[in-house]
Every structure is written in C-alpha cells, then in structure tokens.
Design a protein around this motif. Sequence first.
Motif, PDB file in Angstrom:
ATOM      1  N   GLU A 113       0.824  -1.202   0.000  1.00 31.74           N
ATOM      2  CA  GLU A 113       0.000   0.000   0.000  1.00 31.74           C
ATOM      3  C   GLU A 113       0.860   1.254   0.000  1.00 31.74           C
ATOM      4  N   ALA A 114       1.993   1.213   0.696  1.00 33.26           N
ATOM      5  CA  ALA A 114       2.905   2.359   0.688  1.00 33.26           C
ATOM      6  C   ALA A 114       3.449   2.593  -0.714  1.00 33.26           C
ATOM      7  N   PHE A 115       3.786   1.511  -1.408  1.00 32.50           N
ATOM      8  CA  PHE A 115       4.298   1.654  -2.773  1.00 32.50           C
ATOM      9  C   PHE A 115       3.226   2.204  -3.698  1.00 32.50           C
ATOM     10  N   TRP A 116       2.029   1.677  -3.595  1.00 27.09           N
ATOM     11  CA  TRP A 116       0.953   2.155  -4.457  1.00 27.09           C
ATOM     12  C   TRP A 116       0.663   3.628  -4.212  1.00 27.09           C
ATOM     13  N   LYS A 117       0.751   4.063  -2.953  1.00 34.86           N
ATOM     14  CA  LYS A 117       0.455   5.462  -2.617  1.00 34.86           C
ATOM     15  C   LYS A 117       1.672   6.362  -2.735  1.00 34.86           C
ATOM     16  N   ALA A 118       2.814   5.789  -3.135  1.00 37.01           N
ATOM     17  CA  ALA A 118       4.068   6.540  -3.255  1.00 37.01           C
ATOM     18  C   ALA A 118       4.503   7.122  -1.912  1.00 37.01           C
ATOM     19  N   ASP A 119       4.292   6.365  -0.852  1.00 39.28           N
ATOM     20  CA  ASP A 119       4.651   6.794   0.502  1.00 39.28           C
ATOM     21  C   ASP A 119       6.074   6.322   0.816  1.00 39.28           C
ATOM     22  N   LYS A 120       7.046   7.129   0.462  1.00 41.80           N
ATOM     23  CA  LYS A 120       8.442   6.744   0.646  1.00 41.80           C
ATOM     24  C   LYS A 120       8.824   6.653   2.119  1.00 41.80           C
ATOM     25  N   ALA A 145       6.173  10.050 -15.161  1.00 44.85           N
ATOM     26  CA  ALA A 145       5.253   9.734 -16.256  1.00 44.85           C
ATOM     27  C   ALA A 145       3.856  10.297 -16.012  1.00 44.85           C
ATOM     28  N   GLY A 146       3.624  10.875 -14.816  1.00 45.65           N
ATOM     29  CA  GLY A 146       2.320  11.424 -14.501  1.00 45.65           C
ATOM     30  C   GLY A 146       1.283  10.360 -14.222  1.00 45.65           C
ATOM     31  N   GLU A 147       1.714   9.209 -13.731  1.00 47.22           N
ATOM     32  CA  GLU A 147       0.798   8.105 -13.501  1.00 47.22           C
ATOM     33  C   GLU A 147       0.599   7.833 -12.007  1.00 47.22           C
ATOM     34  N   THR A 148      -0.533   7.245 -11.677  1.00 42.62           N
ATOM     35  CA  THR A 148      -0.834   6.836 -10.307  1.00 42.62           C
ATOM     36  C   THR A 148      -1.338   5.398 -10.339  1.00 42.62           C
ATOM     37  N   MET A 149      -1.191   4.718  -9.212  1.00 37.93           N
ATOM     38  CA  MET A 149      -1.652   3.334  -9.101  1.00 37.93           C
ATOM     39  C   MET A 149      -2.869   3.280  -8.190  1.00 37.93           C
ATOM     40  N   ASP A 150      -3.927   2.630  -8.673  1.00 39.99           N
ATOM     41  CA  ASP A 150      -5.159   2.441  -7.908  1.00 39.99           C
ATOM     42  C   ASP A 150      -5.349   0.940  -7.707  1.00 39.99           C
ATOM     43  N   PHE A 177       4.520 -15.939  -1.024  1.00 40.03           N
ATOM     44  CA  PHE A 177       3.178 -15.375  -0.960  1.00 40.03           C
ATOM     45  C   PHE A 177       2.448 -15.627  -2.280  1.00 40.03           C
ATOM     46  N   ARG A 178       1.215 -16.065  -2.188  1.00 45.45           N
ATOM     47  CA  ARG A 178       0.347 -16.182  -3.356  1.00 45.45           C
ATOM     48  C   ARG A 178      -0.826 -15.244  -3.130  1.00 45.45           C
ATOM     49  N   SER A 179      -1.137 -14.430  -4.137  1.00 44.70           N
ATOM     50  CA  SER A 179      -2.075 -13.335  -3.892  1.00 44.70           C
ATOM     51  C   SER A 179      -2.953 -13.029  -5.084  1.00 44.70           C
ATOM     52  N   ASP A 180      -4.076 -12.390  -4.788  1.00 41.79           N
ATOM     53  CA  ASP A 180      -4.923 -11.779  -5.813  1.00 41.79           C
ATOM     54  C   ASP A 180      -4.924 -10.274  -5.586  1.00 41.79           C
ATOM     55  N   ILE A 181      -4.606  -9.533  -6.630  1.00 45.60           N
ATOM     56  CA  ILE A 181      -4.578  -8.071  -6.560  1.00 45.60           C
ATOM     57  C   ILE A 181      -5.386  -7.514  -7.722  1.00 45.60           C
ATOM     58  N   ALA A 182      -6.273  -6.581  -7.437  1.00 41.85           N
ATOM     59  CA  ALA A 182      -6.937  -5.811  -8.484  1.00 41.85           C
ATOM     60  C   ALA A 182      -6.090  -4.563  -8.704  1.00 41.85           C
ATOM     61  N   ALA A 183      -5.594  -4.392  -9.920  1.00 41.35           N
ATOM     62  CA  ALA A 183      -4.613  -3.327 -10.175  1.00 41.35           C
ATOM     63  C   ALA A 183      -5.027  -2.448 -11.348  1.00 41.35           C
TER      64      ALA A 183
END
Length: 228
Positions: A113-120, A145-150, A177-183
């Motif tokens: 979540e920190a990576f997705w929100k760009a929380d360094k 690139a002006g992009e965000t991750m949701d 880890f095995r996971s499902d992510i909606a990206a």
Amino acid sequence: MTPEIVILAMIAAFLGLRLYSVLGRRAEHEEEPIQGRFEGRQGQPGAARVPAPKPDAKTDDRNPARQAQRLREMPLAPPSVERGLAEIAQVDRRFDALAFLEGARSAYRMILEAFWKADKAELRALCDDDVYESFSAAIDARVEAGETMDNRLIRIEECAVTAAGIDNGLARITLRFRSDIAAVTRDADGHVVAGSLDDAIEAVDVWTFSRAVNSPDPDWLLDETDAA
C-alpha cells in the motif's frame, strides 16, 4: 511524451506488477485487517495488544519446550525450515514463529500500500537500503510519467516459510506469498492506461526479511524480493 519517460513508465508498471503479486486471494470477501507491527512476538512495543499472562514453564515463549511446541503449530514445512526457525528462536528468545507469520502478512500489506500510494517514508521504515532504493526509483518513474496506481489487495491466500536461518548474526526468513490483486494504473487525467479493478490478478512472489539478532529493535526489514 519522450521515449525516456515511456521507458521509465513501462519499468514502473512492471515493478508495480511484481510488487502487488505478494499477498493472496479473496474473491468474495475483503481481507480481514491484521493488527500489530511486524516483529518477533506479541507484547513487544507496537504489537497487537493482547494481555500477557504471567510467564511460567508452560506459557513463557522463551522457554525451550514452549518454543518447540510453537514450532509444531506452524504450517507443515521442510525440515531445513524447521531447523532454521529453531536456530533463530534459540539465539533470539523474543522470536515467535507464528507471531512472525502474522506480522509478515501485515508488513506485506503495509509495504504494498505504501508503494501504491508513493509513501516513501513508510517504505523507508520497512525496507533495507537496496530494496528501498528500488521502490523509490519505481515511484519516481511513475511520478515522472504522470501516472498513479489504484490497486486493491483482495486476499492473502498463502504465506509460507521457504527458508530460514542465521548468517553472521543476521536472521533471515524467506516467505512465499500467493495473492490476488486488483490493479489499475491511471494517467495524469485519471484515465485507466493499464489493468482493471474488475479482474484480480493472481501472482506468486518470494520475499526475504531480516533482522540482526543482537539488535534492540524488534522490527524486521524487507531485504530481498524475487519472483517465484
């Protein structure tokens, strides 16, 4: 958009896919939150607040017999993993394998979540230098690139220890880890440029956490990421 920015954006998208492939599945329900910091055992500062019983020979996790019992409660693991966990528990009496697994799941959620929100700042607190620099570079490329991750974590389906041991005073534990992510990746105008929130992606990753056994800090840091 220049070719350099396009290349950086592609790299950021790839790293994002590798990152969000670290948690699990939950097709019909949201993942239940896991409280507590990622650390050796309950009762430490920041851990889930559970009343601590008065230690005795049966309940004290520092007792060798209790440690052996706790290891038997772990999911089935190869003998080499059991020996590695026992080695860590012998040297670091605060270590509890089951609490570690609970904390690892929580830490993965926090890191993703920190990576997705760009929380360094959050990533800096949870990762070692090399991993942090990789995440930071991917975030910078995404911003350029002006992009965000949701992205949304759907569920942690599997969290299993694949390797454990001590090397030169550093305890290291590797988990699968095995996971499902909606990206979803959006451009500067909010338009979707990749992914979908309607379809979850299943992925498998292998992450390694480490901690100096003689350190007063109970927290573990992510120090390596690999694809399975």
